[in-house]
Design a protein around this motif. Structure first.
Motif, short mmCIF file in Angstrom:
data_model
loop_
_atom_site.label_atom_id
_atom_site.label_comp_id
_atom_site.label_asym_id
_atom_site.label_seq_id
_atom_site.Cartn_x
_atom_site.Cartn_y
_atom_site.Cartn_z
N ASP A 1 50.42 51.09 7.62
CA ASP A 1 51.31 49.95 7.92
C ASP A 1 51.23 48.92 6.80
N TRP A 2 50.04 48.71 6.30
CA TRP A 2 49.80 47.72 5.27
C TRP A 2 50.24 48.23 3.90
N THR A 3 49.96 49.47 3.62
CA THR A 3 50.29 50.01 2.30
C THR A 3 51.80 50.21 2.13
N SER A 4 52.55 50.17 3.22
CA SER A 4 54.00 50.31 3.10
C SER A 4 54.64 49.12 2.38
N TYR A 5 53.88 48.05 2.19
CA TYR A 5 54.39 46.88 1.48
C TYR A 5 54.28 47.03 -0.04
N PHE A 6 53.85 48.20 -0.50
CA PHE A 6 53.78 48.47 -1.93
C PHE A 6 54.85 49.51 -2.27
N ARG A 7 55.95 49.02 -2.84
CA ARG A 7 57.04 49.93 -3.22
C ARG A 7 57.49 49.58 -4.63
N GLU B 1 44.85 37.39 -4.01
CA GLU B 1 45.51 36.37 -3.19
C GLU B 1 46.76 36.91 -2.49
N GLU B 2 47.51 37.75 -3.16
CA GLU B 2 48.71 38.30 -2.51
C GLU B 2 48.36 39.31 -1.43
N LEU B 3 47.32 40.11 -1.65
CA LEU B 3 46.88 41.03 -0.59
C LEU B 3 46.54 40.26 0.67
N LEU B 4 45.77 39.18 0.51
CA LEU B 4 45.33 38.43 1.67
C LEU B 4 46.45 37.58 2.28
N PHE B 5 47.09 36.77 1.45
CA PHE B 5 48.02 35.78 2.01
C PHE B 5 49.38 36.37 2.40
N ARG B 6 49.91 37.27 1.61
CA ARG B 6 51.21 37.86 1.97
C ARG B 6 51.00 39.16 2.75
N GLY B 7 50.11 40.02 2.24
CA GLY B 7 49.94 41.34 2.84
C GLY B 7 49.31 41.34 4.21
N VAL B 8 48.43 40.37 4.48
CA VAL B 8 47.78 40.33 5.78
C VAL B 8 48.24 39.11 6.59
N ILE B 9 48.02 37.91 6.04
CA ILE B 9 48.30 36.71 6.84
C ILE B 9 49.79 36.54 7.12
N ILE C 1 39.73 40.10 -1.49
CA ILE C 1 40.14 41.51 -1.35
C ILE C 1 39.43 42.15 -0.16
N LEU C 2 38.12 41.93 -0.05
CA LEU C 2 37.37 42.49 1.08
C LEU C 2 37.86 41.91 2.40
N LEU C 3 38.16 40.63 2.42
CA LEU C 3 38.68 40.00 3.62
C LEU C 3 40.04 40.60 3.99
N ALA C 4 40.89 40.80 3.01
CA ALA C 4 42.20 41.42 3.26
C ALA C 4 42.04 42.83 3.82
N LEU C 5 41.18 43.61 3.20
CA LEU C 5 40.97 44.98 3.68
C LEU C 5 40.36 45.00 5.06
N GLY C 6 39.35 44.14 5.29
CA GLY C 6 38.70 44.07 6.60
C GLY C 6 39.66 43.63 7.69
N LEU C 7 40.42 42.58 7.41
CA LEU C 7 41.39 42.11 8.41
C LEU C 7 42.47 43.14 8.68
N LEU D 1 55.26 30.55 7.45
CA LEU D 1 54.79 29.17 7.40
C LEU D 1 53.27 29.07 7.39
N ILE D 2 52.62 29.83 8.23
CA ILE D 2 51.16 29.78 8.31
C ILE D 2 50.54 30.30 7.02
N ALA D 3 51.02 31.42 6.51
CA ALA D 3 50.47 31.99 5.28
C ALA D 3 50.66 31.05 4.10
#
Length: 192
Positions: free
Chosen positions: A43-49, A111-119, A27-33, A126-128
């Motif tokens: 931009d990031w929070t728009s993925y929560f609907r 995991e979803e914050l980091l891998f889908r939401g950021v990466i 979670i910290l990594l996702a927020l930091g990145l 493919l990378i994520a």
């Protein structure tokens, strides 16, 4: 030293604490990145609907279908092929219903914050999906588990591609982990 030998040296409380700390790190990594990779935090929070249809169809129902397929595969393949070194069995068989609920919700959110939401939003599907599968490194020496996590990773990534909604992928991920955690806890999966 083998993972199963290391696992025997760790107390249940230390295992649970390690899980919580690793997920908080995600979670910290996702927020930091997100602070560095996105121009605005919105931009990031728009993925929560909230989209009831997508959450039900792609999150809940899709997650349940994945669990059903997984349970069928568990019956088809020998238990040694689904052995992750005993971590899931140890964690979930020694956890209460509320702990399983908490752990699986934390895992799915982190995991979803980091891998889908950021990466995935930054580096692509493919990378994520590949990194998500590789992070589950304890599956790398088990072909059935590796193939399962690869397919699951690409499937959840695809769900994010078509919905663009982290609430959907979090729901799907949660239902998969939660139902399998309950199965391990109450049906003794992995018992010899």
């Amino acid at each position: 030293m083998k993972q199963s030998e290391l696992l025997q040296q760790i107390s249940d409380q230390d295992l649970k604490r390690s899980l919580i700390l690793s997920q908080l790190l995600f979670i910290l990594l996702a927020l930091g990145l997100s602070l560095f990779l996105f121009e605005h935090i919105t931009d990031w929070t728009s993925y929560f609907r909230w989209n009831s249809r997508d959450i039900l169809l792609y999150g809940v129902i899709s997650g349940i279908v994945v669990v059903i397929i997984d349970l069928i595969l568990i019956r088809v393949f020998p238990s040694r092929m689904y052995d992750d070194g005993g971590i899931n069995k140890r964690l979930f068989s020694n956890s209460s219903f509320n702990e399983i609920l908490f752990f699986t919700l934390l895992i799915s959110v982190a995991e979803e914050l980091l891998f889908r939401g950021v990466i995935q939003t930054t580096f692509g599907y493919l990378i994520a999906s590949t990194i998500f599968a590789l992070v589950h490194f304890r599956y790398l020496k088990r072909p059935v588990l590796l193939i399962s996590i690869l397919i699951l990773s690409f499937y959840i990534g695809y769900i994010f591609e078509i919905t663009g909604n982290l609430l959907v992928t979090i729901t799907c991920h949660f239902f998969i982990d939660f139902l399998l955690g309950l199965f391990i806890r109450f049906n003794g999966w992995g018992e010899e």
